[in-house]
Design a protein around this motif. Structure first.
Motif, short mmCIF file in Angstrom:
data_model
loop_
_atom_site.label_atom_id
_atom_site.label_comp_id
_atom_site.label_asym_id
_atom_site.label_seq_id
_atom_site.Cartn_x
_atom_site.Cartn_y
_atom_site.Cartn_z
N GLU A 59 0.83 -1.21 0.00
CA GLU A 59 0.00 0.00 0.00
C GLU A 59 0.87 1.26 0.00
OE1 GLU A 59 -3.31 0.32 2.61
OE2 GLU A 59 -3.85 -1.79 2.38
N ILE A 60 1.96 1.23 0.75
CA ILE A 60 2.88 2.36 0.77
C ILE A 60 3.49 2.55 -0.61
CG2 ILE A 60 5.12 3.16 1.65
CD1 ILE A 60 4.30 1.92 4.38
N SER A 61 3.89 1.46 -1.26
CA SER A 61 4.47 1.55 -2.60
C SER A 61 3.48 2.14 -3.59
CB SER A 61 4.91 0.16 -3.09
OG SER A 61 5.93 -0.34 -2.25
N LEU A 62 2.24 1.71 -3.52
CA LEU A 62 1.21 2.26 -4.40
C LEU A 62 1.00 3.75 -4.12
CD1 LEU A 62 -0.93 1.83 -6.59
CD2 LEU A 62 -2.51 1.13 -4.77
N ALA A 63 0.96 4.10 -2.84
CA ALA A 63 0.79 5.51 -2.47
C ALA A 63 1.96 6.34 -2.98
CB ALA A 63 0.66 5.65 -0.95
N LEU A 64 3.17 5.81 -2.91
CA LEU A 64 4.34 6.53 -3.43
C LEU A 64 4.25 6.68 -4.94
CD1 LEU A 64 7.19 5.01 -1.27
CD2 LEU A 64 6.50 7.42 -1.35
N TRP A 65 3.83 5.63 -5.62
CA TRP A 65 3.70 5.68 -7.07
C TRP A 65 2.74 6.80 -7.47
CZ3 TRP A 65 -0.58 4.22 -10.25
CH2 TRP A 65 -0.29 4.19 -11.61
N ARG A 66 1.65 6.93 -6.70
CA ARG A 66 0.68 7.99 -6.98
C ARG A 66 1.19 9.37 -6.57
NH1 ARG A 66 -4.38 4.58 -4.66
NH2 ARG A 66 -4.87 3.46 -6.58
N ALA A 67 1.97 9.43 -5.49
CA ALA A 67 2.38 10.72 -4.93
C ALA A 67 3.64 11.30 -5.57
CB ALA A 67 2.60 10.58 -3.43
N LEU A 68 4.53 10.46 -6.07
CA LEU A 68 5.82 10.96 -6.59
C LEU A 68 5.68 12.04 -7.66
CD1 LEU A 68 8.08 7.79 -6.60
CD2 LEU A 68 8.45 9.91 -5.32
N PRO A 69 4.73 11.93 -8.59
CA PRO A 69 4.60 13.01 -9.57
C PRO A 69 4.27 14.37 -8.95
CG PRO A 69 3.49 11.05 -10.37
CD PRO A 69 3.87 10.79 -8.93
N GLY A 70 3.71 14.37 -7.75
CA GLY A 70 3.37 15.62 -7.07
C GLY A 70 4.50 16.20 -6.24
N TRP A 71 5.61 15.47 -6.13
CA TRP A 71 6.75 15.98 -5.35
C TRP A 71 7.36 17.15 -6.10
CZ3 TRP A 71 12.29 15.15 -6.21
CH2 TRP A 71 13.07 15.67 -5.16
N ARG A 72 7.48 18.27 -5.41
CA ARG A 72 7.99 19.49 -6.04
C ARG A 72 9.37 19.88 -5.53
NH1 ARG A 72 2.37 20.50 -5.63
NH2 ARG A 72 1.48 20.85 -7.69
N GLY A 73 9.95 19.09 -4.70
CA GLY A 73 11.27 19.40 -4.18
C GLY A 73 11.27 20.41 -3.07
N GLU A 74 10.09 20.73 -2.52
CA GLU A 74 10.02 21.70 -1.42
C GLU A 74 10.61 21.11 -0.14
OE1 GLU A 74 5.84 22.27 -1.54
OE2 GLU A 74 5.95 23.63 -3.25
N ALA A 75 10.48 19.83 0.03
CA ALA A 75 11.12 19.10 1.14
C ALA A 75 12.03 18.08 0.48
CB ALA A 75 10.06 18.40 2.00
N SER A 76 12.94 17.51 1.25
CA SER A 76 13.81 16.49 0.68
C SER A 76 12.97 15.30 0.24
CB SER A 76 14.87 16.05 1.69
OG SER A 76 14.29 15.23 2.68
N LEU A 77 13.46 14.55 -0.69
CA LEU A 77 12.75 13.37 -1.17
C LEU A 77 12.55 12.39 -0.02
CD1 LEU A 77 11.48 11.76 -3.46
CD2 LEU A 77 13.76 10.84 -3.96
N ARG A 78 13.55 12.21 0.81
CA ARG A 78 13.45 11.29 1.95
C ARG A 78 12.32 11.70 2.89
NH1 ARG A 78 17.99 10.11 6.56
NH2 ARG A 78 16.71 11.42 7.84
#
Length: 184
Positions: A59-78
């Protein structure tokens, strides 16, 4: 080609897309390779039974797959990854309304001394059991502190102020000392 088609094409040929803020969006495989151990420990802090922990990791992997395109680099990737993982784990707990007893089942290297190995395993089990008994807010900050997150990074991952993180961590440490002192 629309945005969804671009994402599918990008996923198919393995290229990284660009987020709105200009930061390169990493592909899920590289994220899971690099941050998989941390994700496993986070999942383990919420779910001890191996099958359920594996379900949570999926479920976490699926959530990451959905969320990664929304990462804007405002916080670190980690930090972004930890936030997604914790949020998915909280949702998982809410759905299952059950907290398990044991955590991560990785074992320290026994080396040449089986007795030392057994003692290390017992200390680890005691710590993980004590962490699991903490209230959710304290458990979250402890898990991220054990992952090496700073107060600022923990706050960013959990959407909390640094002072709140410091308070929760202080209370959690005190409770862990009391709990582990009683079981030692």
């Amino acid at each position: 080609m629309d945005e969804a088609a671009n994402a599918v094409a990008s996923e198919r040929d393995g290229t990284a897309a660009q987020a709105h803020g200009g930061a390169a969006v990493p592909d899920l495989d590289s994220v899971l390779r690099e941050h998989g151990p941390m994700l496993d420990r986070i999942a383990g802090s919420y779910q001890s039974e191996p099958g359920r922990r594996e379900d949570l990791l999926q479920e976490i992997s699926l959530a990451l797959w959905r969320a990664l395109p929304g990462w804007r680099g405002e916080a670190s990737l980690r930090t972004f990854i930890a936030r997604v993982a914790h949020n998915r784990a909280i949702d998982y707990l809410a759905r299952h309304r059950r907290v398990e007893d044991s955590l991560d089942e990785t074992h320290p290297d026994p080396g040449d001394d089986p007795l030392r190995h057994a003692e290390a395993q017992q200390r680890r089990r005691n710590l993980l059991d004590a962490v699991r008994q903490l209230p959710l807010g304290q458990r979250q900050v402890v898990v991220l502190a054990l992952e090496g997150f700073s107060l600022r990074e923990t706050g960013a991952a959990l959407g909390l102020e640094e002072n709140t993180v410091a308070q929760r961590l202080s209370r959690a440490r005190r409770q862990l000392r009391d709990s582990l002192g009683a079981s030692a």
